[in-house]
Motif scaffolding. Structure first.
Motif, mmCIF file in Angstrom:
data_model
loop_
_atom_site.group_PDB
_atom_site.id
_atom_site.type_symbol
_atom_site.label_atom_id
_atom_site.label_comp_id
_atom_site.label_asym_id
_atom_site.label_seq_id
_atom_site.Cartn_x
_atom_site.Cartn_y
_atom_site.Cartn_z
ATOM 1 N N PRO A 1 -16.988 -33.391 6.542
ATOM 2 C CA PRO A 1 -17.282 -32.117 5.889
ATOM 3 C C PRO A 1 -17.103 -32.224 4.383
ATOM 4 N N ALA A 2 -17.847 -31.425 3.661
ATOM 5 C CA ALA A 2 -17.712 -31.379 2.213
ATOM 6 C C ALA A 2 -16.675 -30.338 1.828
ATOM 7 N N PHE A 3 -16.171 -30.430 0.604
ATOM 8 C CA PHE A 3 -15.252 -29.411 0.123
ATOM 9 C C PHE A 3 -15.975 -28.061 0.128
ATOM 10 N N PRO A 4 -15.379 -27.040 0.754
ATOM 11 C CA PRO A 4 -16.079 -25.753 0.927
ATOM 12 C C PRO A 4 -15.988 -24.847 -0.297
ATOM 13 N N SER A 5 -16.553 -25.280 -1.401
ATOM 14 C CA SER A 5 -16.463 -24.495 -2.630
ATOM 15 C C SER A 5 -17.110 -23.118 -2.468
ATOM 16 N N HIS A 6 -18.109 -23.025 -1.588
ATOM 17 C CA HIS A 6 -18.793 -21.735 -1.383
ATOM 18 C C HIS A 6 -17.911 -20.729 -0.651
ATOM 19 N N LEU A 7 -16.792 -21.206 -0.099
ATOM 20 C CA LEU A 7 -15.890 -20.311 0.630
ATOM 21 C C LEU A 7 -14.690 -19.881 -0.209
ATOM 22 N N LEU A 8 -14.624 -20.328 -1.455
ATOM 23 C CA LEU A 8 -13.517 -19.918 -2.315
ATOM 24 C C LEU A 8 -13.529 -18.411 -2.534
ATOM 25 N N ALA B 1 0.677 -29.628 -4.076
ATOM 26 C CA ALA B 1 1.009 -28.291 -4.556
ATOM 27 C C ALA B 1 -0.228 -27.605 -5.124
ATOM 28 N N GLY B 2 -1.103 -28.385 -5.757
ATOM 29 C CA GLY B 2 -2.317 -27.815 -6.324
ATOM 30 C C GLY B 2 -3.258 -27.295 -5.265
ATOM 31 N N ILE B 3 -3.486 -28.070 -4.218
ATOM 32 C CA ILE B 3 -4.403 -27.616 -3.173
ATOM 33 C C ILE B 3 -3.799 -26.439 -2.414
ATOM 34 N N ALA B 4 -2.477 -26.399 -2.284
ATOM 35 C CA ALA B 4 -1.824 -25.278 -1.603
ATOM 36 C C ALA B 4 -2.014 -23.968 -2.355
ATOM 37 N N ALA B 5 -2.274 -24.053 -3.667
ATOM 38 C CA ALA B 5 -2.468 -22.851 -4.472
ATOM 39 C C ALA B 5 -3.885 -22.298 -4.388
ATOM 40 N N CYS B 6 -4.806 -23.055 -3.789
ATOM 41 C CA CYS B 6 -6.190 -22.590 -3.664
ATOM 42 C C CYS B 6 -6.287 -21.447 -2.652
ATOM 43 N N ARG B 7 -7.215 -20.549 -2.877
ATOM 44 C CA ARG B 7 -7.407 -19.420 -1.974
ATOM 45 C C ARG B 7 -8.892 -19.294 -1.614
ATOM 46 N N PHE B 8 -9.124 -19.159 -0.317
ATOM 47 C CA PHE B 8 -10.473 -19.011 0.198
ATOM 48 C C PHE B 8 -10.658 -17.601 0.755
ATOM 49 N N LYS B 9 -11.870 -17.259 1.097
ATOM 50 C CA LYS B 9 -12.155 -15.919 1.609
ATOM 51 C C LYS B 9 -11.397 -15.677 2.914
ATOM 52 N N PRO B 10 -10.775 -14.534 3.061
ATOM 53 C CA PRO B 10 -10.105 -14.224 4.328
ATOM 54 C C PRO B 10 -11.120 -13.843 5.401
ATOM 55 N N GLY B 11 -10.704 -13.952 6.644
ATOM 56 C CA GLY B 11 -11.537 -13.503 7.745
ATOM 57 C C GLY B 11 -12.674 -14.426 8.114
ATOM 58 N N LEU B 12 -12.628 -15.691 7.687
ATOM 59 C CA LEU B 12 -13.675 -16.644 8.064
ATOM 60 C C LEU B 12 -13.562 -16.968 9.550
ATOM 61 N N ASP B 13 -14.693 -17.310 10.174
ATOM 62 C CA ASP B 13 -14.608 -17.656 11.591
ATOM 63 C C ASP B 13 -14.031 -19.053 11.752
ATOM 64 N N ALA B 14 -13.700 -19.427 12.993
ATOM 65 C CA ALA B 14 -12.995 -20.678 13.262
ATOM 66 C C ALA B 14 -13.792 -21.893 12.802
ATOM 67 N N ALA B 15 -15.093 -21.865 12.977
ATOM 68 C CA ALA B 15 -15.926 -23.001 12.580
ATOM 69 C C ALA B 15 -15.896 -23.205 11.069
ATOM 70 N N GLN B 16 -15.882 -22.123 10.312
ATOM 71 C CA GLN B 16 -15.846 -22.233 8.854
ATOM 72 C C GLN B 16 -14.491 -22.752 8.358
ATOM 73 N N ARG B 17 -13.447 -22.455 9.116
ATOM 74 C CA ARG B 17 -12.098 -22.800 8.679
ATOM 75 C C ARG B 17 -11.614 -24.160 9.177
ATOM 76 N N ALA B 18 -12.338 -24.776 10.102
ATOM 77 C CA ALA B 18 -11.808 -25.902 10.859
ATOM 78 C C ALA B 18 -11.423 -27.110 10.015
ATOM 79 N N GLY B 19 -12.318 -27.589 9.190
ATOM 80 C CA GLY B 19 -12.025 -28.800 8.427
ATOM 81 C C GLY B 19 -11.940 -30.036 9.331
ATOM 82 N N PRO B 20 -11.212 -31.101 8.925
ATOM 83 C CA PRO B 20 -10.471 -31.155 7.666
ATOM 84 C C PRO B 20 -11.396 -31.312 6.464
ATOM 85 N N PHE B 21 -11.084 -30.533 5.420
ATOM 86 C CA PHE B 21 -11.887 -30.579 4.202
ATOM 87 C C PHE B 21 -11.251 -31.551 3.208
#
Length: 220
Positions: A32-39, A95-115
């Motif tokens: 999977p690619a980094f999900p920048s569109h889900l930020l 610590a940097g990646i832990a500070a990132c925030r993505f859209k809440p309420g994404l479905d399981a497939a969108q959240r699965a990763g690993p990204f």
């Protein structure tokens, strides 16, 4: 020296790294690619803070991570895939990646990763002339063979990784080691070995001088 801090984010290279992890046997194209569109929005994934201690020693490298996204958009299950060679840089990347925030309420497939996410820690500009080991200056040792300058290549990963500052008379101080699970006695012995060594600048070396040195104490 005044050197610019550059933290690069390499998504494509990190995706290949995810695919190469033993428990992820899929080919790189399937990673999977980094999900920048889900930020969650602009500025939702700021670059990590550069550790001041790492800057003092001119530490550089690349840290590759993987993570998933939680139901609330927070990063979950962050893990280190490939170390930069320096724990403080890897910890800062986590610590940097832990500070990132993505859209809440994404479905399981969108959240699965690993990204994937790869941070390239680079100092822009002239690195300067680094002190080199004075031939024959280290104490004779039955445990340690010699000190070698740092090389990030996987084939040079043996020995105890150390960093230090060279002061007056070529004497090393502010020594620290990356233990990496090695026995405390081995690490302490390696630091004592380096304390016995002396370092000089190459008079033919061009440019400003740097007083920081990184390298490995190689065991016999």
């Amino acid at each position: 020296m005044n050197r610019k801090l550059v933290i690069g984010v390499c998504i494509a290279a990190a995706a290949a790294s995810v695919a190469q992890v033993p428990d992820k046997p899929a080919p790189a194209a399937a990673a999977p690619a980094f999900p920048s569109h889900l930020l969650a929005g602009a500025g939702a994934c700021p670059p990590p803070a550069w550790p001041r201690e790492a800057l003092r020693y001119d530490l550089q490298g690349s840290t590759t991570l993987a993570f998933a996204i939680g139901p609330d958009g927070a990063v979950v299950q962050p893990r280190l895939l490939r170390t930069s060679g320096w724990k403080m840089l890897d910890d800062a990347a986590l610590a940097g990646i832990a500070a990132c925030r993505f859209k809440p309420g994404l479905d399981a497939a969108q959240r699965a990763g690993p990204f994937p996410m790869q941070f390239d820690w680079k100092l822009d500009g002239d690195a300067g002339v680094t002190p080199v080991l004075r031939a024959g200056s280290c104490q004779a040792s039955s445990r340690f063979a010699h000190f070698a300058p740092f090389d990030a290549a996987p084939t040079s990963a043996s020995g105890v990784l150390v960093r230090f500052i060279v002061g007056e008379g070529g004497v090393p101080f502010r020594l620290a080691a990356e233990a990496n699970g090695q026995p405390d006695a081995l690490v302490a012995g390696a630091l004592d070995y380096v304390r016995s060594c002396r370092f000089d600048y190459d008079p033919a070396g061009p440019g400003a001088r740097s007083d920081s040195v990184t390298g490995r104490v190689l065991a016999r």
